[in-house]
Design a protein around this motif. Structure first.
Motif, PDB file in Angstrom:
ATOM      1  N   VAL A   8       1.319  -1.089   0.133  1.00  0.00           N
ATOM      2  CA  VAL A   8       0.256   0.241  -0.411  1.00  0.00           C
ATOM      3  C   VAL A   8       1.126   1.434   0.080  1.00  0.00           C
ATOM      4  O   VAL A   8       1.368   1.433   1.530  1.00  0.00           O
ATOM      5  CB  VAL A   8      -0.961   0.064   1.495  1.00  0.00           C
ATOM      6  CG1 VAL A   8      -1.857   1.316   1.110  1.00  0.00           C
ATOM      7  CG2 VAL A   8      -1.662  -0.921   1.400  1.00  0.00           C
ATOM      8  N   ASP A  10       1.192   4.790  -2.294  1.00  0.00           N
ATOM      9  CA  ASP A  10       0.409   6.536  -3.377  1.00  0.00           C
ATOM     10  C   ASP A  10       1.386   6.364  -3.901  1.00  0.00           C
ATOM     11  O   ASP A  10       1.295   6.933  -5.192  1.00  0.00           O
ATOM     12  CB  ASP A  10       0.035   7.454  -1.930  1.00  0.00           C
ATOM     13  CG  ASP A  10       1.665   8.097  -1.708  1.00  0.00           C
ATOM     14  OD1 ASP A  10       1.946   7.465  -0.881  1.00  0.00           O
ATOM     15  OD2 ASP A  10       1.318   9.428  -1.801  1.00  0.00           O
ATOM     16  N   ARG A  15       4.425   1.003  -6.460  1.00  0.00           N
ATOM     17  CA  ARG A  15       4.010   0.381  -6.745  1.00  0.00           C
ATOM     18  C   ARG A  15       3.614  -0.138  -7.630  1.00  0.00           C
ATOM     19  O   ARG A  15       2.571  -2.078  -8.421  1.00  0.00           O
ATOM     20  CB  ARG A  15       2.023   0.854  -6.798  1.00  0.00           C
ATOM     21  CG  ARG A  15       1.815   0.533  -5.841  1.00  0.00           C
ATOM     22  CD  ARG A  15       0.193   2.110  -6.165  1.00  0.00           C
ATOM     23  NE  ARG A  15      -0.435   2.842  -7.082  1.00  0.00           N
ATOM     24  CZ  ARG A  15      -0.229   3.558  -6.762  1.00  0.00           C
ATOM     25  NH1 ARG A  15       0.044   4.458  -6.267  1.00  0.00           N
ATOM     26  NH2 ARG A  15      -0.279   4.336  -8.337  1.00  0.00           N
ATOM     27  N   PHE A  32      -1.793  -1.411  -4.040  1.00  0.00           N
ATOM     28  CA  PHE A  32      -3.123  -0.479  -3.354  1.00  0.00           C
ATOM     29  C   PHE A  32      -2.398   0.740  -3.691  1.00  0.00           C
ATOM     30  O   PHE A  32      -1.803   0.622  -2.599  1.00  0.00           O
ATOM     31  CB  PHE A  32      -3.772  -0.666  -2.519  1.00  0.00           C
ATOM     32  CG  PHE A  32      -4.516  -2.119  -2.329  1.00  0.00           C
ATOM     33  CD1 PHE A  32      -5.398  -2.276  -3.149  1.00  0.00           C
ATOM     34  CD2 PHE A  32      -3.246  -3.424  -1.981  1.00  0.00           C
ATOM     35  CE1 PHE A  32      -6.184  -3.757  -3.387  1.00  0.00           C
ATOM     36  CE2 PHE A  32      -4.631  -4.912  -2.404  1.00  0.00           C
ATOM     37  CZ  PHE A  32      -5.868  -4.700  -3.165  1.00  0.00           C
ATOM     38  N   SER A  33      -3.446   2.300  -3.677  1.00  0.00           N
ATOM     39  CA  SER A  33      -2.637   3.284  -4.264  1.00  0.00           C
ATOM     40  C   SER A  33      -3.350   4.492  -2.708  1.00  0.00           C
ATOM     41  O   SER A  33      -2.559   5.010  -2.651  1.00  0.00           O
ATOM     42  CB  SER A  33      -3.353   4.240  -5.303  1.00  0.00           C
ATOM     43  OG  SER A  33      -4.620   4.357  -4.762  1.00  0.00           O
ATOM     44  N   SER A  34      -3.660   2.862  -1.921  1.00  0.00           N
ATOM     45  CA  SER A  34      -4.294   3.857  -0.813  1.00  0.00           C
ATOM     46  C   SER A  34      -4.682   2.991   0.333  1.00  0.00           C
ATOM     47  O   SER A  34      -4.907   1.626  -0.124  1.00  0.00           O
ATOM     48  CB  SER A  34      -4.904   5.412  -1.138  1.00  0.00           C
ATOM     49  OG  SER A  34      -7.023   4.466  -1.214  1.00  0.00           O
ATOM     50  N   GLU A  36      -7.276   3.324   1.592  1.00  0.00           N
ATOM     51  CA  GLU A  36      -8.602   3.027   1.922  1.00  0.00           C
ATOM     52  C   GLU A  36      -9.238   2.239   1.138  1.00  0.00           C
ATOM     53  O   GLU A  36      -9.928   1.182   1.210  1.00  0.00           O
ATOM     54  CB  GLU A  36     -10.003   4.475   1.087  1.00  0.00           C
ATOM     55  CG  GLU A  36      -9.876   5.146   2.787  1.00  0.00           C
ATOM     56  CD  GLU A  36      -8.069   6.578   2.191  1.00  0.00           C
ATOM     57  OE1 GLU A  36      -8.296   7.104   3.015  1.00  0.00           O
ATOM     58  OE2 GLU A  36      -7.463   5.980   1.653  1.00  0.00           O
ATOM     59  N   GLU A  37      -8.603   1.956  -0.392  1.00  0.00           N
ATOM     60  CA  GLU A  37      -8.207   1.300  -1.728  1.00  0.00           C
ATOM     61  C   GLU A  37      -8.112  -0.498  -0.972  1.00  0.00           C
ATOM     62  O   GLU A  37      -9.104  -1.240  -1.068  1.00  0.00           O
ATOM     63  CB  GLU A  37      -7.471   1.409  -2.678  1.00  0.00           C
ATOM     64  CG  GLU A  37      -7.499   0.608  -3.456  1.00  0.00           C
ATOM     65  CD  GLU A  37      -6.890   0.500  -4.697  1.00  0.00           C
ATOM     66  OE1 GLU A  37      -7.004   0.023  -5.501  1.00  0.00           O
ATOM     67  OE2 GLU A  37      -5.636   1.706  -4.807  1.00  0.00           O
ATOM     68  N   PHE A  38      -7.280  -0.699  -0.090  1.00  0.00           N
ATOM     69  CA  PHE A  38      -6.564  -1.462   0.537  1.00  0.00           C
ATOM     70  C   PHE A  38      -8.576  -2.141   1.295  1.00  0.00           C
ATOM     71  O   PHE A  38      -8.844  -3.749   1.489  1.00  0.00           O
ATOM     72  CB  PHE A  38      -5.462  -1.468   1.695  1.00  0.00           C
ATOM     73  CG  PHE A  38      -5.230  -2.656   2.396  1.00  0.00           C
ATOM     74  CD1 PHE A  38      -5.046  -4.186   1.074  1.00  0.00           C
ATOM     75  CD2 PHE A  38      -5.282  -3.390   3.369  1.00  0.00           C
ATOM     76  CE1 PHE A  38      -4.590  -5.432   2.070  1.00  0.00           C
ATOM     77  CE2 PHE A  38      -5.064  -4.695   4.265  1.00  0.00           C
ATOM     78  CZ  PHE A  38      -4.781  -5.406   3.737  1.00  0.00           C
ATOM     79  N   THR A  40     -11.206  -2.031   1.341  1.00  0.00           N
ATOM     80  CA  THR A  40     -12.856  -2.210   0.515  1.00  0.00           C
ATOM     81  C   THR A  40     -12.085  -3.441  -0.130  1.00  0.00           C
ATOM     82  O   THR A  40     -13.241  -4.051  -1.058  1.00  0.00           O
ATOM     83  CB  THR A  40     -12.874  -1.339  -0.006  1.00  0.00           C
ATOM     84  OG1 THR A  40     -12.240  -0.362  -1.017  1.00  0.00           O
ATOM     85  CG2 THR A  40     -13.498   0.204   1.098  1.00  0.00           C
ATOM     86  N   SER A  41     -10.359  -3.709  -0.275  1.00  0.00           N
ATOM     87  CA  SER A  41     -10.621  -4.929  -1.043  1.00  0.00           C
ATOM     88  C   SER A  41     -10.534  -6.525  -0.585  1.00  0.00           C
ATOM     89  O   SER A  41     -11.230  -6.227   0.800  1.00  0.00           O
ATOM     90  CB  SER A  41      -9.079  -5.670  -1.325  1.00  0.00           C
ATOM     91  OG  SER A  41      -8.353  -5.411  -0.251  1.00  0.00           O
TER      92      SER A  41
END
Length: 119
Positions: A8, A10, A15, A32-34, A36-38, A40-41
């Motif tokens: 993770v 940015d 990445r 993952f770029s954030s 938050e993205e991780f 919800t994955s």
């Protein structure tokens, strides 16, 4: 099945390059770029180790570490950071991180941190 290590960060170059290196070292990898993205994955329940940048827009790496602890998820974390701030490094380790590596780091140092994470 190779253990899944999630990255993770940015920084797009991290990445792109780090998952390739992890694959060469025998791991499965997703990036993952954030934070938050991780969160919800579908990797949240399957990640065996998290390589996590400390300073990111939105939720920081330290925020994600705290969020995972509060939710009862114990994923070993190896922090990576461009900052040379020993205070932040000490805090990350005090909160249970396996290691905190300063960018740029060597393959040897990364492998040692991953080995510690899987102990």
């Amino acid at each position: 099945m190779h253990p899944l290590v999630t990255v993770v960060d940015d920084d797009e170059s991290v990445r792109e390059s780090l998952p390739d290196l992890l694959t060469e070292l025998g791991f499965s990898a997703r990036a993952f770029s954030s934070a938050e993205e991780f969160l919800t994955s579908d990797c949240l329940g399957t990640a065996k180790c998290l390589i996590l940048d400390i300073a990111m827009p939105g939720m920081s790496g330290l925020d994600l570490q705290r969020e995972l602890a509060l939710s009862g998820r114990h994923i070993p974390i190896v922090f990576i950071t461009a900052s040379r701030d020993e205070t932040i490094r000490a805090l990350a380790l005090k909160r249970g991180a396996v290691d905190c590596l300063f960018k740029p780091f060597s393959e040897t140092v990364l492998l040692a941190a991953l080995h510690a994470a899987f102990q």
